[in-house]
Design a protein around this motif. Structure first.
Motif, PDB file in Angstrom:
ATOM      1  N   GLN A  12     -82.378 -15.070  53.269  1.00  0.00           N
ATOM      2  CA  GLN A  12     -83.775 -14.708  53.034  1.00  0.00           C
ATOM      3  C   GLN A  12     -84.540 -14.532  54.343  1.00  0.00           C
ATOM      4  O   GLN A  12     -85.352 -13.616  54.480  1.00  0.00           O
ATOM      5  CB  GLN A  12     -84.438 -15.775  52.158  1.00  0.00           C
ATOM      6  N   ARG A  13     -84.258 -15.387  55.312  1.00  0.00           N
ATOM      7  CA  ARG A  13     -84.923 -15.245  56.613  1.00  0.00           C
ATOM      8  C   ARG A  13     -84.491 -13.951  57.299  1.00  0.00           C
ATOM      9  O   ARG A  13     -85.326 -13.219  57.831  1.00  0.00           O
ATOM     10  CB  ARG A  13     -84.618 -16.457  57.498  1.00  0.00           C
ATOM     11  N   GLU A  14     -83.194 -13.676  57.296  1.00  0.00           N
ATOM     12  CA  GLU A  14     -82.700 -12.472  57.971  1.00  0.00           C
ATOM     13  C   GLU A  14     -83.189 -11.197  57.295  1.00  0.00           C
ATOM     14  O   GLU A  14     -83.300 -10.141  57.939  1.00  0.00           O
ATOM     15  CB  GLU A  14     -81.170 -12.500  58.033  1.00  0.00           C
ATOM     16  N   ASN A  15     -83.502 -11.280  56.001  1.00  0.00           N
ATOM     17  CA  ASN A  15     -84.022 -10.124  55.265  1.00  0.00           C
ATOM     18  C   ASN A  15     -85.541 -10.012  55.347  1.00  0.00           C
ATOM     19  O   ASN A  15     -86.144  -9.170  54.672  1.00  0.00           O
ATOM     20  CB  ASN A  15     -83.601 -10.196  53.790  1.00  0.00           C
ATOM     21  N   ILE A  40     -83.549 -23.986  54.808  1.00  0.00           N
ATOM     22  CA  ILE A  40     -82.270 -24.438  54.242  1.00  0.00           C
ATOM     23  C   ILE A  40     -81.140 -24.301  55.258  1.00  0.00           C
ATOM     24  O   ILE A  40     -80.242 -25.148  55.340  1.00  0.00           O
ATOM     25  CB  ILE A  40     -81.949 -23.635  52.959  1.00  0.00           C
ATOM     26  N   TRP A  41     -81.212 -23.265  56.086  1.00  0.00           N
ATOM     27  CA  TRP A  41     -80.150 -23.013  57.058  1.00  0.00           C
ATOM     28  C   TRP A  41     -80.118 -24.052  58.181  1.00  0.00           C
ATOM     29  O   TRP A  41     -79.177 -24.087  58.968  1.00  0.00           O
ATOM     30  CB  TRP A  41     -80.305 -21.613  57.651  1.00  0.00           C
ATOM     31  N   ALA A  42     -81.134 -24.905  58.239  1.00  0.00           N
ATOM     32  CA  ALA A  42     -81.184 -25.933  59.292  1.00  0.00           C
ATOM     33  C   ALA A  42     -80.901 -27.331  58.770  1.00  0.00           C
ATOM     34  O   ALA A  42     -80.880 -28.281  59.547  1.00  0.00           O
ATOM     35  CB  ALA A  42     -82.546 -25.905  59.975  1.00  0.00           C
ATOM     36  N   ILE A  43     -80.668 -27.478  57.459  1.00  0.00           N
ATOM     37  CA  ILE A  43     -80.475 -28.809  56.890  1.00  0.00           C
ATOM     38  C   ILE A  43     -79.024 -29.242  57.075  1.00  0.00           C
ATOM     39  O   ILE A  43     -78.106 -28.635  56.510  1.00  0.00           O
ATOM     40  CB  ILE A  43     -80.857 -28.840  55.395  1.00  0.00           C
ATOM     41  N   GLY A  44     -78.823 -30.273  57.884  1.00  0.00           N
ATOM     42  CA  GLY A  44     -77.494 -30.832  58.072  1.00  0.00           C
ATOM     43  C   GLY A  44     -76.545 -29.948  58.867  1.00  0.00           C
ATOM     44  O   GLY A  44     -75.356 -30.232  58.947  1.00  0.00           O
ATOM     45  N   THR A  45     -77.062 -28.887  59.481  1.00  0.00           N
ATOM     46  CA  THR A  45     -76.202 -27.958  60.202  1.00  0.00           C
ATOM     47  C   THR A  45     -76.231 -28.176  61.703  1.00  0.00           C
ATOM     48  O   THR A  45     -75.398 -27.635  62.435  1.00  0.00           O
ATOM     49  CB  THR A  45     -76.640 -26.508  59.937  1.00  0.00           C
ATOM     50  N   GLY A  46     -77.205 -28.960  62.168  1.00  0.00           N
ATOM     51  CA  GLY A  46     -77.394 -29.116  63.604  1.00  0.00           C
ATOM     52  C   GLY A  46     -78.295 -28.039  64.180  1.00  0.00           C
ATOM     53  O   GLY A  46     -78.771 -28.144  65.305  1.00  0.00           O
ATOM     54  N   LYS A  47     -78.529 -26.981  63.388  1.00  0.00           N
ATOM     55  CA  LYS A  47     -79.453 -25.932  63.817  1.00  0.00           C
ATOM     56  C   LYS A  47     -80.879 -26.366  63.495  1.00  0.00           C
ATOM     57  O   LYS A  47     -81.122 -27.010  62.491  1.00  0.00           O
ATOM     58  CB  LYS A  47     -79.152 -24.613  63.098  1.00  0.00           C
TER      59      LYS A  47
END
Length: 263
Positions: A144-147, A180-187
């Motif tokens: 969603q962010r990239e779009n 969402i892409w930053a949850i638990g990913t280290g990003k």
């Protein structure tokens, strides 16, 4: 921009962790840190969200803390009151157990457990009716962010609950923005990106309620001691919803210090 008088929140979301003996140890270590170098309640609201079967254990352990540390339920039933709903815990039952804060709308609940907007509205409605403070989670996926849809998605999630919140109830809501892409990913979203989204959320809230400028908006998504000071310096970031780092007492304390001393 947020009202400069907003007291920040730092909330630890333990998710499906840890074992009870480790939960007790974690709380005791955190209490010791607070005793050595207190973070006053005027500086920062503190809270932890343990698994449901540890709510009372954690609450009892925190009674000996030198300041209030709120205990937050990680979820609540869409059903009200009491009844034949096996496995459910209602807002009324949380209130009866002196649990007065609850997370609703976390992306993991949305993704894995079917928390669609109509279900979330029911949860929010019943929680507010019981006088609970709702920490309402919003956030977009990487796709969603990239779009270019991030703003639209997040603001729609806030609008999703507007119909079940009365004018007088907005003060019971804390918003937590978690990409969402930053949850638990280290990003982690850069402080600039996080601030930009928080500013848009702030403007959206102002369209919905006269309390929009005074509502806390927390950032979540791989918040760590290493990035907490930069995030805390952003004018519309009023605290943090902390995941993995909240399972380490020293890390959680350092994040709380960052917000307490920066805001």
């Amino acid at each position: 921009m947020s009202d400069s008088t907003i007291t920040p929140w730092v909330v630890g979301n333990w998710k499906m962790n840890p074992m009870q003996v480790n939960a007790k140890q974690l709380i005791n270590e955190f209490k010791e840190l607070l005793n050595k170098n207190e973070i006053s309640q005027a500086q920062c609201h503190l809270a932890v969200a343990p698994i449901s079967i540890a709510l009372h254990l954690v609450k009892d352990e925190l009674k000996q803390a030198n300041r209030t540390v709120h205990v937050v339920a990680q979820d609540v039933s869409r059903m009200a009151g009491t009844g034949a709903y096996t496995g459910e815990v209602s807002a009324a039952l949380l209130k009866d157990s002196a649990i007065e804060h609850v997370l609703i709308g976390h992306s993991e609940r949305r993704e894995f457990f079917g928390d669609q907007p109509h279900i979330i509205r029911e949860k929010v409605k019943h929680a507010l009716a019981e006088g609970l403070t709702v920490i309402y989670c919003v956030g977009e996926s990487l796709e969603q962010r990239e779009n270019g849809q991030a703003d639209q998605v997040v603001l729609q999630q806030i609008c999703d609950i507007a119909s079940c919140v009365t004018a007088e109830q907005w003060h019971q809501i804390v918003i937590a923005y978690e990409p969402i892409w930053a949850i638990g990913t280290g990003k982690t979203a850069s402080p600039e990106d996080a601030q930009s989204m928080h500013a848009k959320i702030r403007e959206g809230l102002k369209q919905l309620t006269t309390l929009g400028s005074t509502m806390p908006i927390l950032y979540g998504g791989s918040v760590k001691p290493e990035n907490a000071v930069e995030l805390a310096a952003c004018p519309d970031i009023n605290g943090a919803l902390v995941g993995g780092a909240s399972l380490n007492a020293a890390s959680f304390y350092q994040i709380a210090q960052a917000f307490a001393h920066t805001k």
